[in-house]
Motif scaffolding. Structure first.
Motif, PDB file in Angstrom:
ATOM      1  N   VAL A 137      -3.851   1.419  -7.176  1.00  0.00           N
ATOM      2  CA  VAL A 137      -4.270   0.660  -5.991  1.00  0.00           C
ATOM      3  C   VAL A 137      -4.112  -0.835  -6.232  1.00  0.00           C
ATOM      4  CG1 VAL A 137      -6.268   0.055  -4.557  1.00  0.00           C
ATOM      5  CG2 VAL A 137      -5.810   2.452  -5.094  1.00  0.00           C
ATOM      6  N   ALA A 138      -4.509  -1.306  -7.414  1.00  0.00           N
ATOM      7  CA  ALA A 138      -4.393  -2.734  -7.730  1.00  0.00           C
ATOM      8  C   ALA A 138      -2.926  -3.175  -7.729  1.00  0.00           C
ATOM      9  CB  ALA A 138      -5.054  -3.044  -9.069  1.00  0.00           C
ATOM     10  N   ILE A 139      -2.025  -2.329  -8.205  1.00  0.00           N
ATOM     11  CA  ILE A 139      -0.593  -2.655  -8.206  1.00  0.00           C
ATOM     12  C   ILE A 139      -0.086  -2.797  -6.771  1.00  0.00           C
ATOM     13  CG2 ILE A 139       1.726  -1.750  -8.707  1.00  0.00           C
ATOM     14  CD1 ILE A 139       0.419  -2.832 -11.195  1.00  0.00           C
ATOM     15  N   VAL A 140      -0.443  -1.848  -5.926  1.00  0.00           N
ATOM     16  CA  VAL A 140      -0.004  -1.918  -4.526  1.00  0.00           C
ATOM     17  C   VAL A 140      -0.533  -3.194  -3.867  1.00  0.00           C
ATOM     18  CG1 VAL A 140      -0.244  -0.842  -2.240  1.00  0.00           C
ATOM     19  CG2 VAL A 140       0.301   0.572  -4.241  1.00  0.00           C
ATOM     20  N   LEU A 141      -1.809  -3.502  -4.085  1.00  0.00           N
ATOM     21  CA  LEU A 141      -2.386  -4.714  -3.501  1.00  0.00           C
ATOM     22  C   LEU A 141      -1.710  -5.971  -4.046  1.00  0.00           C
ATOM     23  CD1 LEU A 141      -6.169  -3.750  -3.471  1.00  0.00           C
ATOM     24  CD2 LEU A 141      -4.588  -3.835  -1.509  1.00  0.00           C
ATOM     25  N   ARG A 142      -1.393  -5.981  -5.345  1.00  0.00           N
ATOM     26  CA  ARG A 142      -0.758  -7.161  -5.939  1.00  0.00           C
ATOM     27  C   ARG A 142       0.662  -7.337  -5.408  1.00  0.00           C
ATOM     28  NH1 ARG A 142       0.833 -11.338  -6.501  1.00  0.00           N
ATOM     29  NH2 ARG A 142       0.928 -12.651  -8.345  1.00  0.00           N
ATOM     30  N   ILE A 143       1.361  -6.245  -5.181  1.00  0.00           N
ATOM     31  CA  ILE A 143       2.706  -6.346  -4.608  1.00  0.00           C
ATOM     32  C   ILE A 143       2.626  -6.923  -3.193  1.00  0.00           C
ATOM     33  CG2 ILE A 143       4.679  -5.001  -3.749  1.00  0.00           C
ATOM     34  CD1 ILE A 143       4.263  -3.205  -6.275  1.00  0.00           C
ATOM     35  N   ILE A 144       1.685  -6.432  -2.408  1.00  0.00           N
ATOM     36  CA  ILE A 144       1.510  -6.972  -1.057  1.00  0.00           C
ATOM     37  C   ILE A 144       1.177  -8.458  -1.133  1.00  0.00           C
ATOM     38  CG2 ILE A 144       0.024  -6.916   0.996  1.00  0.00           C
ATOM     39  CD1 ILE A 144      -0.202  -3.835   0.477  1.00  0.00           C
ATOM     40  N   TRP A 145       0.225  -8.810  -2.011  1.00  0.00           N
ATOM     41  CA  TRP A 145      -0.172 -10.216  -2.143  1.00  0.00           C
ATOM     42  C   TRP A 145       0.963 -11.064  -2.717  1.00  0.00           C
ATOM     43  CZ3 TRP A 145      -3.374 -12.570   0.641  1.00  0.00           C
ATOM     44  CH2 TRP A 145      -3.919 -13.815   0.282  1.00  0.00           C
ATOM     45  N   GLY A 146       1.816 -10.459  -3.513  1.00  0.00           N
ATOM     46  CA  GLY A 146       2.977 -11.162  -4.054  1.00  0.00           C
ATOM     47  C   GLY A 146       4.016 -11.475  -2.990  1.00  0.00           C
ATOM     48  N   ILE A 147       3.901 -10.829  -1.849  1.00  0.00           N
ATOM     49  CA  ILE A 147       4.818 -11.083  -0.735  1.00  0.00           C
ATOM     50  C   ILE A 147       4.194 -12.026   0.289  1.00  0.00           C
ATOM     51  CG2 ILE A 147       6.055  -9.999   1.203  1.00  0.00           C
ATOM     52  CD1 ILE A 147       6.241  -7.470  -0.671  1.00  0.00           C
TER      53      ILE A 147
END
Length: 182
Positions: free
Chosen positions: A52-62
């Motif tokens: 979940v943290a990876i998915v959120l970080r990818i979204i936030w990275g965009i």
């Protein structure tokens, strides 16, 4: 002639979302690594937390703040190797956000942890439960990620010394310092 003094300038770099996700990933990965083979339920929940943290970080990275966006800390392999050479010789220039080596580690860890979470999840499914290939790769990748995390910490320590910035503190407070001439 005017006297020039150095005064540290506080720069807001890491927003709360970046910092929370960073420490969540660190704690969840270490929990998953330590609990592997011993406390399966804890291991799985830690793995889900990583995912979940990876998915959120990818979204936030965009869509996130300036220093959170991947586009703002993407370097070429040439820039990364040049930066590592400079560090080896005791020189490092200031970067407000991630330096080239830190950037490479961000992408390596996000990709590796994302793959690890997917492989772990697959092992909980009916189709891939007890899949020999995934059961072989999953612990090897976990150990490789532990080595990468240790190298990350070593890099942070070296970079902190070379730039006289406490990068660990910056990941808690969100602020880095930059010396400026006045």
């Amino acid at each position: 002639m005017a006297h020039r003094e150095e005064h540290p300038q506080k720069l807001k770099i890491w927003d709360p979302i970046v910092r929370i996700l960073h420490w969540t990933l660190a704690i969840a990965f270490m929990t998953a690594w330590v609990s592997s083979g011993q406390w399966q339920t804890l291991h799985e929940w830690a793995g889900y937390t990583v995912g979940v943290a990876i998915v959120l970080r990818i979204i936030w990275g965009i869509i996130g703040t300036r220093h959170a966006r991947f586009i703002n800390f993407t370097y070429s392999p040439k820039e990364i190797f040049q930066h590592l050479r400079n560090m080896r010789h005791g020189h490092e220039r200031h970067y407000d956000g991630h330096n080239p080596a830190g950037s490479a580690m961000v992408f390596l860890l996000l990709g590796g942890l994302g793959l690890q979470a997917i492989l772990g999840w697959l092992l909980t499914t009916h189709t891939f439960h007890e899949n020999a290939l995934i059961e072989t790769i999953h612990p090897i990748l976990g150990n490789a990620l532990l080595i990468a995390a240790i190298l990350h910490v070593i890099g942070v320590i070296i970079s902190s010394k070379l730039t006289t910035q406490n990068l660990t503190k910056a990941m808690f407070t969100g602020q880095k310092t930059k010396k400026r001439q006045e």
